[in-house]
Write an enzyme that holds these catalytic residues in place. Structure first.
Site, PDB file in Angstrom:
ATOM      1  N   TYR A   1       1.099  -0.916  -0.365  1.00 42.74           N
ATOM      2  CA  TYR A   1       0.259   0.053  -0.388  1.00 42.74           C
ATOM      3  C   TYR A   1       1.076   0.947  -0.015  1.00 42.74           C
ATOM      4  CZ  TYR A   1      -4.452  -2.656   0.381  1.00 42.74           C
ATOM      5  OH  TYR A   1      -5.346  -3.495   0.839  1.00 42.74           O
ATOM      6  N   GLU A   2       0.348   2.072  -0.806  1.00 41.06           N
ATOM      7  CA  GLU A   2       1.265   3.865  -0.927  1.00 41.06           C
ATOM      8  C   GLU A   2       0.484   4.383  -0.640  1.00 41.06           C
ATOM      9  OE1 GLU A   2       3.098   3.303  -4.529  1.00 41.06           O
ATOM     10  OE2 GLU A   2       3.663   0.901  -4.778  1.00 41.06           O
TER      11      GLU A   2
END
Length: 290
Positions: free
Chosen positions: A151-152
């Site tokens: 996840y970014e």
């Protein structure tokens, strides 16, 4: 030297680096993401050295709907990799043919449906319940070995992220669904705050840190890379930090400019726990083999 020839040469250098462990702590691990760019790449397109521990990482499973106007599903994961070329039967085939191969899936990624892929749980308990159920189904259908957290973008605080992801890894390992877990942060304040909160509480459950060193500027020098690596060793104390490069050479320290020199330095220090690459889709195009 042409880029394709460079990567053919890099293949031999890579083998030397990860097969010869000159100090305790080194590893023969090689990991590569696959399937995110829909370039018809298959596991069988990448020759595999029998003496290397090889991990393919399917990219991505995301808790969003698969419609054109994708929306969050609170932990109900769907597959967003190239399922025409990377099927359950192909996972079984590559693992049967190569006892040194494991296959994992990566969660999240940068984007989905033309927008960012946000981590956006309704609550820890509801997200966790949905995630455990949906991911167990996918992992068992595909005969996978592990998960990677990539996840970014976030619409929640670091502690909620840490609890959701940490409890997910813990539950999947406890249930015998996975044997390997990794995280894939990069040097961004928001990203680091979330992953370092996760590491603080659940680092003992995380096997590898696939740090995205290629997110640093293109033209990174060996000296800068070594400094970056040491910084991340400090951030993720006790973790197996994997050096990395991007196949298309668009960021970070490239093989052409000294990536393997940096890896040799890490190996001499006993800090070469493996190498990972983004991504097989591009590696195939330029003729890079491992």
């Amino acid at each position: 030297m042409e880029f394709s020839k460079l990567f053919t040469t890099a293949f031999f250098i890579l083998q030397t680096l990860i097969l010869v462990s000159s100090a305790p702590g080194n590893s023969n691990l090689f990991r590569e993401y696959i399937g995110a760019e829909f370039k018809n790449v298959r596991f069988s397109d990448l020759p595999i050295n029998k003496n290397v521990e090889f991990h393919f990482i399917l990219s991505f499973a995301i808790d969003y709907t698969t419609s054109s106007s994708a929306s969050p599903t609170n932990g109900k994961f769907n597959i967003f990799w190239d399922t025409d070329n990377l099927t359950p039967s192909q996972v079984t085939a590559i693992k049967s043919k190569n006892s040194n191969v494991k296959v994992a899936l990566s969660l999240g990624g940068d984007s989905v449906g033309g927008g960012y892929a946000y981590f956006n749980p309704s609550s820890v308990n509801s997200w966790l319940s949905n995630a455990v159920s949906s991911l167990t189904h996918i992992i068992q259908e595909y005969n996978l070995d592990g998960i990677d957290i990539d996840y970014e973008h976030f619409q929640t605080d670091p502690d909620t992220f840490a609890q959701c992801i940490g409890q997910l890894i813990s539950t999947l390992k406890k249930n015998g669904v996975i044997s390997v877990a990794s995280i894939a942060p990069y040097d961004d304040d928001q990203v680091q705050s979330h992953y370092m909160a996760l590491w603080k509480s659940y680092g003992h459950l995380i096997d590898y840190v696939n740090f995205q060193f290629y997110a640093y500027d293109q033209g990174t020098t060996v000296s800068q890379f070594m400094d970056y690596f040491e910084t991340q060793r400090s951030n993720y104390k006790g973790g197996k930090i994997l050096p990395s490069f991007i196949s298309d050479g668009s960021g970070g320290l490239s093989p052409e400019n000294g990536f393997f020199t940096a890896c040799s330095k890490l190996k001499s220090e006993g800090n070469l726990h493996g190498i990972f690459v983004w991504c097989a889709d591009d590696s195939k195009d330029i003729g890079f083999q491992v």
